[in-house]
Enzyme design. Structure first.
Site, PDB file in Angstrom:
ATOM      1  CG  ASN A   4      -1.819   1.229   1.291  1.00  0.00           C
ATOM      2  OD1 ASN A   4      -1.432   2.321   0.901  1.00  0.00           O
ATOM      3  ND2 ASN A   4      -3.037   1.047   1.791  1.00  0.00           N
ATOM      4  CD  GLU A  34      -4.723   4.496   1.001  1.00  0.00           C
ATOM      5  OE1 GLU A  34      -5.210   5.623   1.237  1.00  0.00           O
ATOM      6  OE2 GLU A  34      -4.069   3.837   1.823  1.00  0.00           O
ATOM      7  CE1 TYR A  74      -6.872   0.745   1.485  1.00  0.00           C
ATOM      8  CE2 TYR A  74      -8.036   2.075  -0.131  1.00  0.00           C
ATOM      9  CZ  TYR A  74      -7.462   1.937   1.120  1.00  0.00           C
ATOM     10  OH  TYR A  74      -7.491   2.987   2.003  1.00  0.00           O
ATOM     11  CG  ASP A 122      -4.563  -1.911   3.532  1.00  0.00           C
ATOM     12  OD1 ASP A 122      -4.917  -2.584   4.512  1.00  0.00           O
ATOM     13  OD2 ASP A 122      -4.515  -0.667   3.548  1.00  0.00           O
ATOM     14  CG  ASN A 180      -8.014  -1.446   5.806  1.00  0.00           C
ATOM     15  OD1 ASN A 180      -7.239  -0.897   6.579  1.00  0.00           O
ATOM     16  ND2 ASN A 180      -8.347  -0.913   4.643  1.00  0.00           N
ATOM     17  CG  ASP A 186       0.174   4.985   6.157  1.00  0.00           C
ATOM     18  OD1 ASP A 186       0.218   4.521   5.002  1.00  0.00           O
ATOM     19  OD2 ASP A 186      -0.854   5.516   6.620  1.00  0.00           O
ATOM     20  CG  HIS A 187       0.246   0.404   4.561  1.00  0.00           C
ATOM     21  ND1 HIS A 187      -0.606  -0.579   4.996  1.00  0.00           N
ATOM     22  CD2 HIS A 187      -0.487   1.553   4.574  1.00  0.00           C
ATOM     23  CE1 HIS A 187      -1.789  -0.066   5.271  1.00  0.00           C
ATOM     24  NE2 HIS A 187      -1.752   1.233   5.014  1.00  0.00           N
TER      25      HIS A 187
END
Length: 289
Positions: A7, A34, A110, A148, A150, A249-250
């Protein structure tokens, strides 16, 4: 064959880092999430650079939000965008692209965030995962389902379970939806299978020094069917890509099939220098402060 998922949290913002990372790690297949670019904008920005590196490109993007991509040096056949039967919010979003690469059906995903438990977006997430489960169940024997997700599969996949009480990503319905997805085709969580008791995260909030304290979550997953899982020689988190200036951030998740160019390294490369553990009180998440 090296397969990676990452991501990037805006491919435009991450372009120099992405290209350097491709040159360093030399993945054969890359699943991106993303991307935050429409397909024509992605192609204008990166098409020549990726083609020059030997990648074919499968895209499903939209302006500003979401967006997924599949890059492959080992073929890109039968590209399918979206998830059949999945709901939108309210319209379909660019959250999935699949193709056959090197004989394996690979899905770059995603998954919706869910935002707040029991919200409309949370129920959208569960319905989206149910539709994905049907697609995977009806797919071929050789599949990789990654991206990702989540969802942190277990409490071991967050730095402090108490900190996540009342938050998405860890609720029983989300974890049950992930378990049903995995059961639909006997998918293996290949990173956790290889490192069953290690501290492994793939996401760290930008705020409050979470990365430097190694206060993260493992929500970027690499799931593989039996025939593919049996070929895994290495499975690891490329933490180096999360370091430095202007990172996502990943961090990428990488698996090596049949051969492991860097050896059986892992689970997190390089490991954190000083993970924060053994706290007497629960750390509050940045969004809860």
């Amino acid at each position: 064959m090296r397969v990676a998922t990452w991501n990037v949290n805006s491919v435009k913002q991450r372009m120099p880092r992405l290209l350097d990372w491709l040159d360093e790690r030399q993945p054969d297949v890359v699943c991106l999430q993303e991307t935050k670019l429409a397909d024509d904008a992605f192609t204008a920005l990166l098409g020549a650079e990726l083609t020059g590196r030997g990648y074919e490109i499968g895209l499903h993007g939209e302006l500003q939000w979401n967006g997924v991509a599949l890059l492959s040096k080992v073929g890109l056949e039968d590209v399918v965008t979206g998830v059949a039967g999945a709901p939108g919010f309210p319209n379909p979003e660019a959250r999935a692209v699949a193709a056959t690469c090197g004989g394996i059906r690979i899905h770059s995903l995603y998954v919706p965030n869910g935002r707040v438990p029991d919200s409309d977006h949370y129920h959208y997430k569960l319905a989206w995962l149910a539709a994905l489960t049907e697609v995977i169940a009806n797919g071929p024997a050789d599949q990789i389902v990654c991206g990702d997700m989540n969802i942190a599969p277990t409490d071991a996949d967050v730095f402090d379970p108490a900190a996540y009480v009342g938050q998405t990503h860890v609720t029983p319905p989300e974890r049950q939806a992930l378990a049903e997805l995995m059961a639909a085709k006997d998918l293996h969580d290949v990173v956790r299978d290889r490192w069953p008791s290690d501290r492994i995260f793939s996401y760290w909030d930008y705020r409050a020094g979470m990365f430097h304290q190694d206060l993260g979550m493992r929500i970027d997953l690499m799931l593989a069917t039996d025939p593919v899982a049996e070929r895994v020689k290495a499975a690891w988190i490329d933490r180096k890509a999360r370091k430095g200036t202007g990172p996502s951030d990943h961090a990428p998740v990488i698996i090596d099939l049949d051969t492991a160019p860097d050896g059986d390294i892992g689970p997190v490369v390089p490991p954190p220098s000083a993970p924060r553990t053994g706290r007497k009180k629960t750390t509050k998440l940045p969004q809860s402060r």
